[in-house]
Motif scaffolding. Structure first.
Motif, PDB file in Angstrom:
ATOM      1  N   PHE A 140     -21.567 -26.085  95.048  1.00  0.00           N
ATOM      2  CA  PHE A 140     -22.928 -25.564  94.918  1.00  0.00           C
ATOM      3  C   PHE A 140     -23.414 -25.778  93.486  1.00  0.00           C
ATOM      4  N   ALA A 141     -24.719 -25.969  93.325  1.00  0.00           N
ATOM      5  CA  ALA A 141     -25.281 -26.093  91.975  1.00  0.00           C
ATOM      6  C   ALA A 141     -26.631 -25.391  91.980  1.00  0.00           C
ATOM      7  N   SER A 142     -26.908 -24.632  90.916  1.00  0.00           N
ATOM      8  CA  SER A 142     -28.149 -23.851  90.896  1.00  0.00           C
ATOM      9  C   SER A 142     -28.804 -23.927  89.526  1.00  0.00           C
ATOM     10  N   ASP A 143     -30.101 -23.687  89.524  1.00  0.00           N
ATOM     11  CA  ASP A 143     -30.838 -23.594  88.254  1.00  0.00           C
ATOM     12  C   ASP A 143     -32.109 -22.789  88.511  1.00  0.00           C
ATOM     13  N   VAL A 144     -32.622 -22.202  87.430  1.00  0.00           N
ATOM     14  CA  VAL A 144     -33.861 -21.438  87.542  1.00  0.00           C
ATOM     15  C   VAL A 144     -35.074 -22.374  87.537  1.00  0.00           C
ATOM     16  N   SER A 145     -34.870 -23.598  87.051  1.00  0.00           N
ATOM     17  CA  SER A 145     -35.998 -24.528  86.925  1.00  0.00           C
ATOM     18  C   SER A 145     -36.148 -25.375  88.189  1.00  0.00           C
ATOM     19  N   LYS A 146     -37.312 -25.220  88.845  1.00  0.00           N
ATOM     20  CA  LYS A 146     -37.542 -26.000  90.072  1.00  0.00           C
ATOM     21  C   LYS A 146     -37.652 -27.487  89.733  1.00  0.00           C
TER      22      LYS A 146
END
Ligand code: SAM
Length: 289
Positions: free
Chosen positions: A152-158
């Motif tokens: 999984f990979a996540s970020d706050v920046s769309k």
């Protein structure tokens, strides 16, 4: 001869009130803390946003943001200010430690239905970190093809998530840290850019997530890479984020931080361990504390 010297219009300086507004907006949306020394950074990063929006100056852009309800331009401004610096196999040594010791240790002894490996890259920016891990798994652990492997990979920046999902990088980006052999094997050239193969793209699930605010429903993870993210938060937020992400780790799971980051004096429920030449933080079980 009377030659007239052209008058250069200096940009109007950002007032304390305008800077405070930007600071609160960034904090509210991302938890990233900006101190007064970051005025130059706000100026430099907002200038292209102002130009794109047809607004004359950064000060006019901030006034526009202040006088309008939250919308797309606010998001663009925040995402431009937050630092997204990254590269393939950044710092190299932690990736070698993962490959040579951490992943073999996790895999050892897992048999039958236990054969699963879950990894989360939090604050993944434009995707180089999770794709580096994916390529490393593909290269060095072919046996994982019969395992339940989740990345999984996540970020706050769309904006960054869109870039990550497309897996498209400039020549300069692929020249930073990516071994030529892997570039040839896992990327396809498309004009002046390079796109990572579908096989590697499909290994990673990208999620929009604010580490300081959102609850994320993920299976417990073996390895959590949250590198060069904590450094932008104030102490209180660092503690809160560490407390939250610890709950996502399996007991004994490995946290990877950036070289300038630590859990020491922030959360004593992590144990600092050396693995080869790298440092990891292991989530302690209740008994070990
Ligand atoms: C400097 S980059 C680090 C990228 C990568 N982890 C590395 O070390 O190369 C920091 C990333 O954290 C993200 N970020 C900042 N605040 C965040 C938050 N509250 N939740 C999730 N991601 C955040 C930023 O958007 C940015 O992409």
């Amino acid at each position: 001869m009377n030659r007239e010297i052209p008058r250069v219009r200096l940009p109007e300086p950002i007032s304390a009130a305008d800077f405070d507004y930007v600071r609160s907006l960034v904090r509210e949306k991302t938890a990233v803390a900006l101190d007064e020394t970051k005025v130059y950074l706000v100026n430099a990063r907002l200038l292209p946003i102002a130009r794109n929006a047809g607004i004359r100056s950064v000060v006019d852009l901030i006034r526009h943001l202040r006088s309008h309800p939250l919308g797309e331009l606010h998001t663009q401004a925040v995402e431009a200010i937050v630092t997204t610096e990254t590269s393939f196999f950044r710092d190299f040594i932690p990736f070698e430690a993962l490959r040579q010791e951490v992943i073999p240790e996790i895999m050892e002894g897992r048999t039958g239905s236990d054969r699963s490996l879950t990894i989360w890259s939090a604050g993944c920016s434009s995707g180089q970190e999770p794709y580096s891990i994916a390529m490393m798994l593909r290269e060095s652990f072919p046996e994982l093809s019969t395992w339940r492997t989740r990345l999984f990979a996540s970020d706050v920046s769309k904006g960054m998530l869109e870039r990550s999902k497309s897996g498209t990088y400039s020549q300069t980006e692929v020249n930073r840290g990516l071994p030529a052999r892997m570039m040839v094997k896992y990327f396809r050239q498309q004009g002046s850019t390079w796109r990572i193969n579908r096989e590697i793209r499909d290994m990673v699930s990208f999620i929009h997530h604010n580490l300081a605010r959102d609850i994320l429903s993920l299976p417990p993870v073996d390895i959590l890479a949250m590198r060069n993210v904590l450094i932008y938060f104030d102490v209180e937020t660092k503690r809160m984020v560490l407390d939250r992400i610890r709950r996502h780790l399996k007991p004994g799971g490995f946290l990877m931080l950036g070289t300038a980051e630590t859990t020491l004096n922030l959360d004593e429920r992590f144990q600092r361990v050396r693995v080869g030449r790298a440092v990891f933080y292991r989530a302690m079980t209740a008994e070990a504390r």
